[in-house]
Design an enzyme around this catalytic site. Sequence first.
Site, PDB file in Angstrom:
ATOM      1  N   GLU A   1     -12.227  -2.163  12.402  1.00 36.22           N
ATOM      2  CA  GLU A   1     -12.261  -1.427  11.133  1.00 36.22           C
ATOM      3  C   GLU A   1     -13.402  -1.887  10.232  1.00 36.22           C
ATOM      4  O   GLU A   1     -14.124  -1.077   9.667  1.00 36.22           O
ATOM      5  CB  GLU A   1     -10.916  -1.614  10.405  1.00 36.22           C
TER       6      GLU A   1
ATOM      7  N   HIS B   1     -15.605  -7.312   1.706  1.00 31.72           N
ATOM      8  CA  HIS B   1     -15.038  -6.045   1.240  1.00 31.72           C
ATOM      9  C   HIS B   1     -16.019  -5.209   0.437  1.00 31.72           C
ATOM     10  O   HIS B   1     -15.655  -4.604  -0.579  1.00 31.72           O
ATOM     11  CB  HIS B   1     -13.761  -6.288   0.416  1.00 31.72           C
TER      12      HIS B   1
ATOM     13  N   ASP C   1      -8.392  -9.060   4.087  1.00 33.95           N
ATOM     14  CA  ASP C   1      -8.097  -7.960   5.007  1.00 33.95           C
ATOM     15  C   ASP C   1      -9.085  -7.878   6.168  1.00 33.95           C
ATOM     16  O   ASP C   1      -9.964  -7.019   6.147  1.00 33.95           O
ATOM     17  CB  ASP C   1      -8.097  -6.631   4.234  1.00 33.95           C
TER      18      ASP C   1
ATOM     19  N   GLU D   1      -1.661 -12.225  12.905  1.00 30.33           N
ATOM     20  CA  GLU D   1      -2.099 -10.844  13.114  1.00 30.33           C
ATOM     21  C   GLU D   1      -3.621 -10.792  13.051  1.00 30.33           C
ATOM     22  O   GLU D   1      -4.225 -11.019  12.007  1.00 30.33           O
ATOM     23  CB  GLU D   1      -1.492  -9.899  12.056  1.00 30.33           C
TER      24      GLU D   1
ATOM     25  N   LYS E   1      -1.833 -11.892   8.406  1.00 27.73           N
ATOM     26  CA  LYS E   1      -3.203 -11.619   8.851  1.00 27.73           C
ATOM     27  C   LYS E   1      -4.017 -12.904   8.843  1.00 27.73           C
ATOM     28  O   LYS E   1      -3.733 -13.812   8.063  1.00 27.73           O
ATOM     29  CB  LYS E   1      -3.872 -10.584   7.933  1.00 27.73           C
TER      30      LYS E   1
ATOM     31  N   GLU F   1       0.823  -1.214   0.000  1.00 28.37           N
ATOM     32  CA  GLU F   1       0.000   0.000   0.000  1.00 28.37           C
ATOM     33  C   GLU F   1       0.859   1.267   0.000  1.00 28.37           C
ATOM     34  O   GLU F   1       0.624   2.188   0.768  1.00 28.37           O
ATOM     35  CB  GLU F   1      -0.951  -0.008   1.199  1.00 28.37           C
TER      36      GLU F   1
HETATM   37  O1  GCW Z   1      -6.852  -3.017   6.617  1.00 31.44           O
HETATM   38  C1  GCW Z   1      -5.957  -2.172   5.971  1.00 31.44           C
HETATM   39  C2  GCW Z   1      -6.227  -0.838   6.546  1.00 31.44           C
HETATM   40  C3  GCW Z   1      -5.039   0.076   6.524  1.00 31.44           C
HETATM   41  C4  GCW Z   1      -3.855  -0.659   7.128  1.00 31.44           C
HETATM   42  C5  GCW Z   1      -3.578  -1.892   6.301  1.00 31.44           C
HETATM   43  C6  GCW Z   1      -2.445  -2.714   6.877  1.00 31.44           C
HETATM   44  C7  GCW Z   1      -2.064   0.201   8.452  1.00 31.44           C
HETATM   45  O2  GCW Z   1      -7.311  -0.263   5.874  1.00 31.44           O
HETATM   46  O3  GCW Z   1      -5.359   1.226   7.271  1.00 31.44           O
HETATM   47  O4  GCW Z   1      -2.719   0.159   7.230  1.00 31.44           O
HETATM   48  O5  GCW Z   1      -4.702  -2.711   6.287  1.00 31.44           O
HETATM   49  O6  GCW Z   1      -2.748  -3.656   7.587  1.00 31.44           O
HETATM   50  O7  GCW Z   1      -1.300  -2.420   6.617  1.00 31.44           O
END
Ligand code: GCW
Length: 698
Positions: A400, A519, A372, A394, A367, A298
């Site tokens: 969120e 998502h 996500d 993680e 993760k 990102e």
């Molecule tokens: O879930 C996404 C989030 C970002 C986050 C990214 C990550 C810290 O929207 O805000 O950035 O994952 O885990 O790196």
Amino acid sequence: MKVNLLALLLLLFSFAQAEDGYRLWLRYDQLKNASLRTGYGARLTTISLPGNSPTLQVARKELQMALSGLLGKTVRIPETRNPLATLQIEISSGRVSAKELASLGEEGFLIRSTGGRSPLLITANSEVGLLYGVFHFIRLLQTEQSIDRLNIIEVPQLPLRMLNHWDNLDRTVERGYAGFSIWNWHTLPTYMDQRYIDYARANASIGINAVSITNVNANATILTQPYLQKVKALADLFRSYGIKVYLTARFSAPVEIGGLKTADPLDPAVQQWWKNKAREIYALIPDFGGFLVKANSEGQPGPQDYKRTHADGANMLADAVASFKGNVIWRAFVYSAEVPDDRHKQAYSEFLPLDGKFRSNVLVQVKNGAIDFMPREPFHPLFGALPKTPVMMEFQITQEYLGQGTHLVYLAPLFKECLESDTYQKGKGTTVASTLNGMAGVSNIGTDINWTGHLFGQANWYALGRLAWNHELSSEDIAKEWIRMSFSTDPSLVSDLTQMMLASREILVNYMNPIGLHHIMATGHHYGPGPWVSNLNRPEWNPTYYHRADSIGIGFNRTATGSDALSQYHPDAAKKWSDPATCPDIDLLWFHYLPWNYTMKSGRTLWNELCYRYNLGVDSVSWMQTVWNRQQSKLDAQRFEQVKMLLNIQHQEAKWWRDACLLYFQSFSRLPIPAPYEQPAKSLDYYKSLQFPYAPGH
Ligand code: GCW
């Protein structure tokens, strides 16, 4: 007379003290059950601690605070050893066999009582082990357990149990919904907020032993001398609580604050820069945990900017901290705009070839799912697939994608679902949990008076710690512990709140992302529904990329005829998912694109099932409101009202999710929302028009 006066004062005090949630689960109000109180009191007249080190001072203070609160009596804990004490807290007690002591390891503890008048014993091999034992013992009292005939041996299952703060230096918190960052960088290191102490107490009470205090979208300034002095102040405090501090390392720091022309990990000057930086940090913080790194993800800088691999980057940092016994935690959350492949597959494709290429002090942090932190995701295919690499889990504690600061969602069932999933990598029964070397949770903590914004967010912080310690604990047992400590031990209250918490995650899934949808949140702030969004630069940032709805059907085909993400799993794990007929409903649209009239296991068509699930979700929030309201008399006014108001918001937002999503998907299915269900209150255009420019956490 004197006694009555004391009782009166205590009573007044308890009225005066607002239940604002600040005390978390470490509330030490007097136990209501008088006979239990006297019983405990009689059993605990004198306590012996083996010294006065900083950690033992913490233990002493906590015991004094807990006992004077819970039992309403002052227990003196003199510094000198007292062989006649009724509670003896001893390092490597001679009353326990060498074999048993060895089994406790560095951080485990043993609590033993043989009943009658024989003294209670808490022992461990280290002071922090004793501290964990003390907190466990206090928990027994808080939850009103018998302390006669105890024989408890607790050893943490994972060596690294961690919170990751996504806190920026300006005190905003990325994806934070509970106010600002608790780290007041401006007044550190001289001003040490009481919050830092209470934060450390809370973490130690659940066994958290590492905290990374800065955002993974990192700012190199944290690595400059003035900031390192501030970090040192926190690290010095946390040390007594058994907590190590980690920092996030911005990969381009050598350029940004070091004046170098490159951050290429194979460049000797860059390597030397990091070595010097590590030396500088360890001179201040001898037990510094190490670095947590988000690289080439990102937009963050990373080794690939120099055509190097993740292993090259991680190893360079690992070499810098190795002689100090530091770790590098390298995140596997990577996906690239240039790679047209299903985002689901990218981290696996990137990291699999690197297995065995990392230094021994590198941990790869993965993760729980491949996309996500969705309300529901199948486990990440990397778990169990990197046999030569230590892997950390993680999880995201901050919500969120799960209702942010206003929805009551208890996350232990989500965590457990992933931990207990079978990867089959080393044969049947290779659970995700069995492949881990550590567990991290992205923190939900901020400056709100109750720390987490939503009071029930506290339960998620609590659950993360408890599961990192022992992932075999059930979601139910953890909820019950938390409720008993946070509210009361009243059986009907405990039973009602437990049921509500246990159901809450599935309820959210129903009104937000049923049947494997994912998502489809509004983009950017991720607040509310946005399944229609399709105008963002990168395809995988658009909800339309994930649901793929059209006039024929809906869902993401990740089977061999689609993106084939399924092939990244062990065939035995993938088997049940590969065929819609055997794929559990909860994951159906995650792996399959299916027609609107597809017949579900329930007998309903896919479209009708969607309508059913969304409505079930909304109705279930009403049920949560009923449950909460009927416990009003057992709850204090302040916390009752707070949660009640938030449940109202949750109910409105559940309807918003249902109506917006059903209207949008209906524009493809062209099918009616069956009559018994409430029809959407507004038009699709209305839902599309909603804007939230100042939504928090973004
Ligand atoms: O879930 C996404 C989030 C970002 C986050 C990214 C990550 C810290 O929207 O805000 O950035 O994952 O885990 O790196």
